[in-house]
Motif scaffolding. Structure first.
Motif, PDB file in Angstrom:
ATOM      1  N   ALA A  97       0.731  -1.050   0.103  1.00 32.27           N
ATOM      2  CA  ALA A  97       0.114   0.187  -0.118  1.00 32.27           C
ATOM      3  C   ALA A  97       0.289   0.990  -0.087  1.00 32.27           C
ATOM      4  O   ALA A  97       2.055   0.677   0.431  1.00 32.27           O
ATOM      5  CB  ALA A  97      -1.445   0.172   1.021  1.00 32.27           C
ATOM      6  N   VAL A  98       0.327   1.988  -0.894  1.00 32.83           N
ATOM      7  CA  VAL A  98       1.325   3.437  -0.933  1.00 32.83           C
ATOM      8  C   VAL A  98       1.046   4.785  -0.709  1.00 32.83           C
ATOM      9  O   VAL A  98       0.232   5.133  -0.996  1.00 32.83           O
ATOM     10  CB  VAL A  98       1.372   2.881  -2.377  1.00 32.83           C
ATOM     11  N   LEU A  99       1.350   5.507  -0.235  1.00 28.58           N
ATOM     12  CA  LEU A  99       1.159   6.743  -0.007  1.00 28.58           C
ATOM     13  C   LEU A  99       3.088   7.690  -0.081  1.00 28.58           C
ATOM     14  O   LEU A  99       3.564   7.369  -0.288  1.00 28.58           O
ATOM     15  CB  LEU A  99       0.922   7.407   1.601  1.00 28.58           C
ATOM     16  N   LEU A 100       1.824   8.539  -1.102  1.00 31.82           N
ATOM     17  CA  LEU A 100       2.930  10.148  -1.407  1.00 31.82           C
ATOM     18  C   LEU A 100       3.097  10.914  -0.390  1.00 31.82           C
ATOM     19  O   LEU A 100       1.678  11.934   0.136  1.00 31.82           O
ATOM     20  CB  LEU A 100       2.963  10.194  -2.940  1.00 31.82           C
ATOM     21  N   GLU A 101       4.079  11.703  -0.176  1.00 33.22           N
ATOM     22  CA  GLU A 101       4.403  12.356   0.947  1.00 33.22           C
ATOM     23  C   GLU A 101       3.630  12.364   1.672  1.00 33.22           C
ATOM     24  O   GLU A 101       2.703  13.017   2.499  1.00 33.22           O
ATOM     25  CB  GLU A 101       3.486  13.681   0.245  1.00 33.22           C
ATOM     26  N   PHE A 102       4.349  11.446   2.573  1.00 34.37           N
ATOM     27  CA  PHE A 102       3.638  11.247   4.044  1.00 34.37           C
ATOM     28  C   PHE A 102       5.036  12.159   5.075  1.00 34.37           C
ATOM     29  O   PHE A 102       5.484  12.107   4.985  1.00 34.37           O
ATOM     30  CB  PHE A 102       3.945   9.806   3.829  1.00 34.37           C
ATOM     31  N   VAL A 103       4.593  12.766   6.041  1.00 32.76           N
ATOM     32  CA  VAL A 103       5.423  13.005   7.401  1.00 32.76           C
ATOM     33  C   VAL A 103       5.158  11.528   8.521  1.00 32.76           C
ATOM     34  O   VAL A 103       4.448  12.181   8.889  1.00 32.76           O
ATOM     35  CB  VAL A 103       4.454  14.293   8.086  1.00 32.76           C
ATOM     36  N   PRO A 104       6.094  11.087   8.176  1.00 32.97           N
ATOM     37  CA  PRO A 104       6.058  10.530   9.153  1.00 32.97           C
ATOM     38  C   PRO A 104       7.097  10.942  11.038  1.00 32.97           C
ATOM     39  O   PRO A 104       5.964  10.368  11.706  1.00 32.97           O
ATOM     40  CB  PRO A 104       7.558   9.611   9.133  1.00 32.97           C
ATOM     41  N   SER A 105       7.235  12.495  10.377  1.00 30.37           N
ATOM     42  CA  SER A 105       7.639  12.806  11.946  1.00 30.37           C
ATOM     43  C   SER A 105       7.595  14.229  11.714  1.00 30.37           C
ATOM     44  O   SER A 105       8.057  15.033   9.826  1.00 30.37           O
ATOM     45  CB  SER A 105       9.064  12.513  12.635  1.00 30.37           C
ATOM     46  N   ARG A 106       7.649  15.562  12.745  1.00 31.45           N
ATOM     47  CA  ARG A 106       7.157  17.038  11.954  1.00 31.45           C
ATOM     48  C   ARG A 106       9.052  17.047  11.870  1.00 31.45           C
ATOM     49  O   ARG A 106       9.917  16.718  12.225  1.00 31.45           O
ATOM     50  CB  ARG A 106       7.739  17.301  13.557  1.00 31.45           C
ATOM     51  N   GLY A 107       8.715  17.246  10.443  1.00 37.65           N
ATOM     52  CA  GLY A 107      10.309  18.447   9.855  1.00 37.65           C
ATOM     53  C   GLY A 107      10.514  17.460   8.955  1.00 37.65           C
ATOM     54  O   GLY A 107      11.294  17.599   7.783  1.00 37.65           O
ATOM     55  N   LEU A 108      10.190  16.016   8.696  1.00 41.59           N
ATOM     56  CA  LEU A 108      10.245  15.013   7.782  1.00 41.59           C
ATOM     57  C   LEU A 108       9.378  14.968   6.957  1.00 41.59           C
ATOM     58  O   LEU A 108       7.781  15.180   7.120  1.00 41.59           O
ATOM     59  CB  LEU A 108      10.375  13.699   8.184  1.00 41.59           C
ATOM     60  N   ARG A 109       9.562  15.071   5.408  1.00 43.84           N
ATOM     61  CA  ARG A 109       8.747  14.256   4.431  1.00 43.84           C
ATOM     62  C   ARG A 109       9.085  14.051   3.130  1.00 43.84           C
ATOM     63  O   ARG A 109      10.079  13.913   2.715  1.00 43.84           O
ATOM     64  CB  ARG A 109       7.182  15.744   4.160  1.00 43.84           C
ATOM     65  N   VAL A 110       8.175  12.813   3.260  1.00 38.90           N
ATOM     66  CA  VAL A 110       8.465  11.205   2.497  1.00 38.90           C
ATOM     67  C   VAL A 110       8.086  11.570   0.995  1.00 38.90           C
ATOM     68  O   VAL A 110       7.078  11.614   0.957  1.00 38.90           O
ATOM     69  CB  VAL A 110       9.015   9.522   2.615  1.00 38.90           C
ATOM     70  N   ASP A 111       9.378  11.113  -0.200  1.00 37.13           N
ATOM     71  CA  ASP A 111       8.387  11.391  -1.432  1.00 37.13           C
ATOM     72  C   ASP A 111       7.396   9.763  -1.125  1.00 37.13           C
ATOM     73  O   ASP A 111       6.050   9.844  -1.317  1.00 37.13           O
ATOM     74  CB  ASP A 111       8.604  10.840  -2.244  1.00 37.13           C
ATOM     75  N   VAL A 112       7.476   9.065  -1.024  1.00 37.52           N
ATOM     76  CA  VAL A 112       6.781   7.774  -1.418  1.00 37.52           C
ATOM     77  C   VAL A 112       7.443   7.158   0.211  1.00 37.52           C
ATOM     78  O   VAL A 112       8.826   6.262   0.676  1.00 37.52           O
ATOM     79  CB  VAL A 112       7.299   6.644  -2.212  1.00 37.52           C
ATOM     80  N   MET A 113       6.305   6.372   1.078  1.00 38.97           N
ATOM     81  CA  MET A 113       6.020   5.655   1.982  1.00 38.97           C
ATOM     82  C   MET A 113       5.120   4.322   1.574  1.00 38.97           C
ATOM     83  O   MET A 113       4.345   4.815   1.282  1.00 38.97           O
ATOM     84  CB  MET A 113       5.953   6.299   3.307  1.00 38.97           C
ATOM     85  N   SER A 114       5.823   3.261   1.513  1.00 34.69           N
ATOM     86  CA  SER A 114       4.615   2.421   1.368  1.00 34.69           C
ATOM     87  C   SER A 114       4.730   1.076   2.849  1.00 34.69           C
ATOM     88  O   SER A 114       5.603   1.502   3.866  1.00 34.69           O
ATOM     89  CB  SER A 114       5.344   1.593   0.466  1.00 34.69           C
ATOM     90  N   LEU A 115       3.562   0.308   2.566  1.00 29.61           N
ATOM     91  CA  LEU A 115       3.499  -1.086   3.839  1.00 29.61           C
ATOM     92  C   LEU A 115       3.075  -1.945   2.920  1.00 29.61           C
ATOM     93  O   LEU A 115       1.979  -2.726   2.423  1.00 29.61           O
ATOM     94  CB  LEU A 115       1.917  -0.073   4.027  1.00 29.61           C
ATOM     95  N   GLY A 116       4.084  -2.787   3.281  1.00 27.27           N
ATOM     96  CA  GLY A 116       3.726  -4.042   2.697  1.00 27.27           C
ATOM     97  C   GLY A 116       3.163  -4.993   3.225  1.00 27.27           C
ATOM     98  O   GLY A 116       2.245  -4.925   4.529  1.00 27.27           O
ATOM     99  N   PRO A 117       3.267  -6.259   2.637  1.00 24.09           N
ATOM    100  CA  PRO A 117       1.744  -7.515   3.122  1.00 24.09           C
ATOM    101  C   PRO A 117       2.340  -8.001   4.495  1.00 24.09           C
ATOM    102  O   PRO A 117       1.173  -8.566   5.168  1.00 24.09           O
ATOM    103  CB  PRO A 117       2.270  -8.078   1.767  1.00 24.09           C
ATOM    104  N   LYS A 118       3.487  -7.863   4.677  1.00 22.55           N
ATOM    105  CA  LYS A 118       3.449  -7.938   6.263  1.00 22.55           C
ATOM    106  C   LYS A 118       4.324  -7.037   6.916  1.00 22.55           C
ATOM    107  O   LYS A 118       5.204  -7.756   8.214  1.00 22.55           O
ATOM    108  CB  LYS A 118       5.648  -9.568   5.559  1.00 22.55           C
TER     109      LYS A 118
END
Length: 153
Positions: free
Chosen positions: A30-51
């Protein structure tokens, strides 16, 4: 204008992210673009795999884009695997060898070098998965009912 022509994202990095998203989705992530995992960080792509594995992919469209990125090492604490995504013209020798490499274009991508795994702590994984799910659900609701977003903001 041809109505059958695909609508491509305007920015080069967004075009790479589109191809990366297609690759990851084909791998059941499952893919999210422009995700903020923590204040001050913004990743281009974060994905959550089946496991439950969490991958971060940073898309770099040029040498200048890569050399100006001063935050990427901070992303390593927020994923199990970290990748760079670049196009075929990018000088890949600039990229650290201890990270993964994805070659991408707007239509797809392929993993050129698998990123080493560094498993997240359980508490951080749990928080990230919860934040990922909330972000995805809020975005979906915003698409399904754009007026609901402004009504509760």
């Amino acid at each position: 204008m041809d109505d059958t022509a695909p609508i491509l994202p305007p920015m080069p990095g967004q075009r790479l992210a589109r191809g990366v998203g297609r690759l990851l989705r084909s791998m059941d992530h499952a893919v999210l673009l422009e995700f903020v995992p923590s204040r001050g960080l913004r990743v281009d792509v974060m994905s959550l795999g089946p496991k439950g594995e969490i991958w971060i992919v940073e898309c770099k469209s040029s040498r200048a884009d890569f050399t100006s990125d001063r935050k990427w090492q901070g992303y390593l604490d927020w994923c199990d695997r970290y990748f760079w995504a670049v196009d075929g013209e990018f000088p890949c020798e600039l990229l650290p060898e201890e990270t993964g490499l994805i070659l991408a274009d707007p239509y797809g991508a392929e993993i050129s070098r698998m990123a080493p795994e560094a498993r997240l702590a359980a508490a951080r994984r749990s928080r990230l998965m919860r934040d990922f799910a909330r972000c995805a659900a809020l975005r979906l609701q915003g698409i399904a009912d754009p007026d609901a977003v402004s009504a509760f903001s």
